[in-house]
Design a protein around this motif. Structure first.
Motif, PDB file in Angstrom:
ATOM      1  N   VAL A   1       0.826  -1.213   0.000  1.00 61.79           N
ATOM      2  CA  VAL A   1       0.000   0.000   0.000  1.00 61.79           C
ATOM      3  C   VAL A   1       0.861   1.264   0.000  1.00 61.79           C
ATOM      4  CG1 VAL A   1      -1.729   1.309   1.279  1.00 61.79           C
ATOM      5  CG2 VAL A   1      -1.989  -1.168   1.017  1.00 61.79           C
ATOM      6  N   PRO A   2       1.864   1.371   0.895  1.00 63.04           N
ATOM      7  CA  PRO A   2       2.705   2.576   0.839  1.00 63.04           C
ATOM      8  C   PRO A   2       3.479   2.721  -0.469  1.00 63.04           C
ATOM      9  CG  PRO A   2       2.985   1.442   2.934  1.00 63.04           C
ATOM     10  CD  PRO A   2       2.209   0.522   2.044  1.00 63.04           C
ATOM     11  N   ILE A   3       4.018   1.615  -0.995  1.00 66.42           N
ATOM     12  CA  ILE A   3       4.782   1.700  -2.240  1.00 66.42           C
ATOM     13  C   ILE A   3       3.879   2.126  -3.393  1.00 66.42           C
ATOM     14  CG2 ILE A   3       6.057   0.337  -3.951  1.00 66.42           C
ATOM     15  CD1 ILE A   3       7.226  -1.283  -1.665  1.00 66.42           C
ATOM     16  N   ALA A   4       2.656   1.602  -3.418  1.00 62.67           N
ATOM     17  CA  ALA A   4       1.706   1.991  -4.472  1.00 62.67           C
ATOM     18  C   ALA A   4       1.411   3.482  -4.415  1.00 62.67           C
ATOM     19  CB  ALA A   4       0.410   1.197  -4.344  1.00 62.67           C
ATOM     20  N   SER A   5       1.296   4.022  -3.198  1.00 65.28           N
ATOM     21  CA  SER A   5       0.986   5.447  -3.063  1.00 65.28           C
ATOM     22  C   SER A   5       2.115   6.320  -3.567  1.00 65.28           C
ATOM     23  CB  SER A   5       0.681   5.779  -1.598  1.00 65.28           C
ATOM     24  OG  SER A   5       1.855   5.715  -0.803  1.00 65.28           O
ATOM     25  N   VAL A   6       3.338   5.765  -3.593  1.00 66.89           N
ATOM     26  CA  VAL A   6       4.493   6.512  -4.096  1.00 66.89           C
ATOM     27  C   VAL A   6       4.633   6.348  -5.607  1.00 66.89           C
ATOM     28  CG1 VAL A   6       7.011   6.737  -3.982  1.00 66.89           C
ATOM     29  CG2 VAL A   6       5.712   6.335  -1.894  1.00 66.89           C
ATOM     30  N   LEU A   7       4.366   5.144  -6.104  1.00 66.37           N
ATOM     31  CA  LEU A   7       4.622   4.848  -7.518  1.00 66.37           C
ATOM     32  C   LEU A   7       3.525   5.331  -8.453  1.00 66.37           C
ATOM     33  CD1 LEU A   7       6.033   1.191  -7.401  1.00 66.37           C
ATOM     34  CD2 LEU A   7       7.302   3.313  -7.709  1.00 66.37           C
ATOM     35  N   PHE A   8       2.269   5.335  -7.991  1.00 68.59           N
ATOM     36  CA  PHE A   8       1.154   5.609  -8.885  1.00 68.59           C
ATOM     37  C   PHE A   8       0.452   6.910  -8.521  1.00 68.59           C
ATOM     38  CE2 PHE A   8       1.714   1.008  -8.664  1.00 68.59           C
ATOM     39  CZ  PHE A   8       1.858   0.702 -10.012  1.00 68.59           C
ATOM     40  N   SER A   9      -0.277   7.444  -9.484  1.00 69.53           N
ATOM     41  CA  SER A   9      -1.049   8.658  -9.236  1.00 69.53           C
ATOM     42  C   SER A   9      -2.157   8.358  -8.236  1.00 69.53           C
ATOM     43  CB  SER A   9      -1.644   9.187 -10.542  1.00 69.53           C
ATOM     44  OG  SER A   9      -2.609   8.276 -11.050  1.00 69.53           O
ATOM     45  N   HIS A  10      -2.576   9.383  -7.474  1.00 67.60           N
ATOM     46  CA  HIS A  10      -3.577   9.183  -6.428  1.00 67.60           C
ATOM     47  C   HIS A  10      -4.898   8.670  -7.002  1.00 67.60           C
ATOM     48  CE1 HIS A  10      -0.972  10.900  -3.464  1.00 67.60           C
ATOM     49  NE2 HIS A  10      -0.879  12.059  -4.111  1.00 67.60           N
ATOM     50  N   ALA A  11      -5.213   9.038  -8.220  1.00 66.84           N
ATOM     51  CA  ALA A  11      -6.482   8.604  -8.823  1.00 66.84           C
ATOM     52  C   ALA A  11      -6.489   7.108  -9.115  1.00 66.84           C
ATOM     53  CB  ALA A  11      -6.737   9.387 -10.106  1.00 66.84           C
ATOM     54  N   ASP A  12      -5.304   6.498  -9.260  1.00 64.85           N
ATOM     55  CA  ASP A  12      -5.217   5.081  -9.639  1.00 64.85           C
ATOM     56  C   ASP A  12      -4.946   4.150  -8.472  1.00 64.85           C
ATOM     57  OD1 ASP A  12      -5.596   5.633 -12.375  1.00 64.85           O
ATOM     58  OD2 ASP A  12      -3.473   6.149 -12.605  1.00 64.85           O
ATOM     59  N   VAL A  13      -4.435   4.689  -7.353  1.00 62.28           N
ATOM     60  CA  VAL A  13      -3.996   3.818  -6.255  1.00 62.28           C
ATOM     61  C   VAL A  13      -5.136   2.960  -5.719  1.00 62.28           C
ATOM     62  CG1 VAL A  13      -3.107   3.794  -3.894  1.00 62.28           C
ATOM     63  CG2 VAL A  13      -2.073   5.303  -5.584  1.00 62.28           C
ATOM     64  N   GLY A  14      -6.337   3.528  -5.572  1.00 62.44           N
ATOM     65  CA  GLY A  14      -7.454   2.769  -5.027  1.00 62.44           C
ATOM     66  C   GLY A  14      -7.750   1.503  -5.800  1.00 62.44           C
ATOM     67  N   LEU A  15      -7.766   1.596  -7.131  1.00 65.73           N
ATOM     68  CA  LEU A  15      -7.995   0.409  -7.958  1.00 65.73           C
ATOM     69  C   LEU A  15      -6.818  -0.561  -7.895  1.00 65.73           C
ATOM     70  CD1 LEU A  15      -9.635   1.909 -11.177  1.00 65.73           C
ATOM     71  CD2 LEU A  15     -10.669   0.231  -9.656  1.00 65.73           C
ATOM     72  N   ILE A  16      -5.603  -0.023  -7.895  1.00 64.20           N
ATOM     73  CA  ILE A  16      -4.413  -0.860  -8.001  1.00 64.20           C
ATOM     74  C   ILE A  16      -4.191  -1.710  -6.752  1.00 64.20           C
ATOM     75  CG2 ILE A  16      -1.881  -0.735  -8.128  1.00 64.20           C
ATOM     76  CD1 ILE A  16      -2.279   1.585 -10.124  1.00 64.20           C
ATOM     77  N   VAL A  17      -4.551  -1.188  -5.572  1.00 64.14           N
ATOM     78  CA  VAL A  17      -4.309  -1.966  -4.354  1.00 64.14           C
ATOM     79  C   VAL A  17      -5.411  -2.987  -4.077  1.00 64.14           C
ATOM     80  CG1 VAL A  17      -2.961  -0.112  -3.303  1.00 64.14           C
ATOM     81  CG2 VAL A  17      -5.414  -0.279  -2.816  1.00 64.14           C
ATOM     82  N   LEU A  18      -6.511  -2.946  -4.816  1.00 65.03           N
ATOM     83  CA  LEU A  18      -7.581  -3.932  -4.593  1.00 65.03           C
ATOM     84  C   LEU A  18      -7.097  -5.375  -4.768  1.00 65.03           C
ATOM     85  CD1 LEU A  18     -10.943  -2.526  -6.028  1.00 65.03           C
ATOM     86  CD2 LEU A  18     -10.512  -3.392  -3.735  1.00 65.03           C
ATOM     87  N   PRO A  19      -6.393  -5.719  -5.862  1.00 60.16           N
ATOM     88  CA  PRO A  19      -5.903  -7.097  -5.981  1.00 60.16           C
ATOM     89  C   PRO A  19      -4.969  -7.497  -4.845  1.00 60.16           C
ATOM     90  CG  PRO A  19      -5.804  -5.977  -8.099  1.00 60.16           C
ATOM     91  CD  PRO A  19      -6.122  -4.933  -7.081  1.00 60.16           C
ATOM     92  N   VAL A  20      -4.197  -6.538  -4.320  1.00 58.16           N
ATOM     93  CA  VAL A  20      -3.293  -6.829  -3.204  1.00 58.16           C
ATOM     94  C   VAL A  20      -4.094  -7.149  -1.945  1.00 58.16           C
ATOM     95  CG1 VAL A  20      -1.350  -5.972  -1.845  1.00 58.16           C
ATOM     96  CG2 VAL A  20      -1.606  -5.244  -4.220  1.00 58.16           C
ATOM     97  N   MET A  21      -5.132  -6.374  -1.673  1.00 60.05           N
ATOM     98  CA  MET A  21      -5.966  -6.618  -0.497  1.00 60.05           C
ATOM     99  C   MET A  21      -6.683  -7.959  -0.584  1.00 60.05           C
ATOM    100  SD  MET A  21      -7.544  -2.762  -0.089  1.00 60.05           S
ATOM    101  CE  MET A  21      -8.688  -3.250   1.198  1.00 60.05           C
ATOM    102  N   ILE A  22      -7.177  -8.293  -1.775  1.00 59.55           N
ATOM    103  CA  ILE A  22      -7.874  -9.573  -1.957  1.00 59.55           C
ATOM    104  C   ILE A  22      -6.902 -10.739  -1.806  1.00 59.55           C
ATOM    105  CG2 ILE A  22      -9.140 -11.001  -3.612  1.00 59.55           C
ATOM    106  CD1 ILE A  22     -10.297  -8.390  -4.770  1.00 59.55           C
ATOM    107  N   TYR A  23      -5.718 -10.620  -2.415  1.00 60.13           N
ATOM    108  CA  TYR A  23      -4.708 -11.679  -2.311  1.00 60.13           C
ATOM    109  C   TYR A  23      -4.281 -11.876  -0.858  1.00 60.13           C
ATOM    110  CZ  TYR A  23      -0.543 -14.452  -3.362  1.00 60.13           C
ATOM    111  OH  TYR A  23       0.401 -15.453  -3.417  1.00 60.13           O
ATOM    112  N   HIS A  24      -4.176 -10.773  -0.125  1.00 62.64           N
ATOM    113  CA  HIS A  24      -3.761 -10.839   1.276  1.00 62.64           C
ATOM    114  C   HIS A  24      -4.665 -11.778   2.073  1.00 62.64           C
ATOM    115  CE1 HIS A  24      -2.404  -9.443   5.224  1.00 62.64           C
ATOM    116  NE2 HIS A  24      -3.673  -9.276   5.545  1.00 62.64           N
ATOM    117  N   GLN A  25      -5.974 -11.615   1.904  1.00 63.82           N
ATOM    118  CA  GLN A  25      -6.900 -12.451   2.656  1.00 63.82           C
ATOM    119  C   GLN A  25      -6.886 -13.894   2.165  1.00 63.82           C
ATOM    120  OE1 GLN A  25      -8.231 -11.791   5.352  1.00 63.82           O
ATOM    121  NE2 GLN A  25      -9.657 -13.477   5.637  1.00 63.82           N
ATOM    122  N   ILE A  26      -6.798 -14.092   0.855  1.00 62.91           N
ATOM    123  CA  ILE A  26      -6.775 -15.448   0.303  1.00 62.91           C
ATOM    124  C   ILE A  26      -5.551 -16.207   0.799  1.00 62.91           C
ATOM    125  CG2 ILE A  26      -6.539 -16.778  -1.842  1.00 62.91           C
ATOM    126  CD1 ILE A  26      -8.171 -14.580  -3.232  1.00 62.91           C
TER     127      ILE A  26
END
Length: 320
Positions: free
Chosen positions: A275-300
């Protein structure tokens, strides 16, 4: 352990719901963006402060295990992500594929990798060293891998460049390492207290990112079917990696305890770093979508590996 992780997931879901109902706007955006930067820098500072020099030196001795885990984390995962994207580019929308490819470039987890290795009666010392080393290398390798993978296979590029990565991630970590002889013992004595700081920084970043995404029309751009497909892709990735890490352990003639460490450390991806790395690498408008797969994978990965760890631990007890 698992209850705490599950409670944190509930906090993440609550944060996403809060951002969906009450997103920050106007002056609040600047305030939360600044707060997120400060909290991310603080998180990496504390990571550097908690990591002892001795742990780094001890990690060198088990180089075969660490090499196997490192290759699974930073080579196998990205190649698998690129292969899936190439085979089924239309399965997910491009921002979701960007999130999946970003997931594949992340370092391993620390807490859950060690916990699952311990439950399965594996080499805990190797898991500690490998997971720690993975997170250190992730500061350097994840941005490089994201640049290489997304330059060819996604239209959403990184927005921050190397400057923010150095200032927000690397410099605080180095400062924490320099200060480690003086504050390292204090940091270890207050692990639980500092974990609230780590998780709090993630929640702030998630709220900020999803607020921006909601204002940009996140839930109109993301049909429910896409979430199911993302979960399916995450499950496929985890299943393939679990199978391949077991194969690596057997073909490399590793001891059973080392095979367990490779299995659990080599198949994890860190939400805490992602999540922190995504906030640095990507524009703020895209971070919300981009971290969704990470959050889902985390729980799985938590559910799947908890079940697998208990089974392997029971088998080891039966053998004893």
């Amino acid at each position: 352990m698992f209850r705490k992780l599950d409670s944190f997931l509930l906090c993440l879901l609550a944060t996403v719901m809060l951002a969906s109902v009450v997103p920050c706007r106007g002056v609040g955006v600047n305030i939360f963006n600044t707060l997120a930067i400060i909290m991310i820098a603080n998180m990496f500072f504390l990571q550097g402060a908690r990591l002892s020099r001795r742990a780094v030196m001890e990690g060198v001795t088990g180089w075969r295990v660490h090499l196997a885990i490192g290759l699974c984390t930073f080579a196998l995962f990205p190649l698998l992500g690129v292969a899936l994207h190439t085979l089924a580019p239309d399965l997910l929308e491009e921002p979701m594929w960007t999130g999946v490819l970003f997931l594949c470039c992340l370092p391993s987890t620390v807490q859950s990798s060690i916990a699952f290795t311990s439950i399965a009666r594996g080499n805990v010392a190797a898991a500690i060293c490998s997971a720690t080393l993975s997170n250190i290398l992730g500061i350097f390798l994840t941005p490089l891998l994201v640049g290489l993978v997304l330059a060819r296979h996604a239209s959403t590029g990184g927005g921050g460049g190397i400057g923010p990565i150095v200032l927000e991630l690397l410099v605080p970590f180095i400062v924490g390492q320099v200060a480690q002889p003086w504050i390292g013992a204090w940091a270890h004595r207050h692990k639980k207290l500092l974990s609230f700081s780590d998780r709090g920084s993630i929640l702030v970043v998630v709220y900020t990112a999803f607020s921006e995404a909601v204002v940009q029309g996140l839930w109109h751009r993301l049909p429910p079917m896409q979430l199911g497909r993302v979960a399916l892709v995450d499950i496929v990735i985890l299943a393939i990696v679990l199978g391949l890490t077991r194969l690596v352990g057997r073909m490399g003639n590793f001891e059973r305890t080392d095979r367990v460490a490779i299995l659990f450390c080599g198949s994890k991806k860190s939400l805490a770093s992602g999540v922190p790395i995504a906030s640095v690498l990507f524009s703020h408008a895209d971070v919300g979508l981009i971290v969704l797969p990470v959050m889902i994978y985390h729980q799985i990965q938590l559910f799947a590996c908890a079940t697998l760890a208990r089974r392997l631990g029971a088998q080891a007890e039966g053998a004893d």
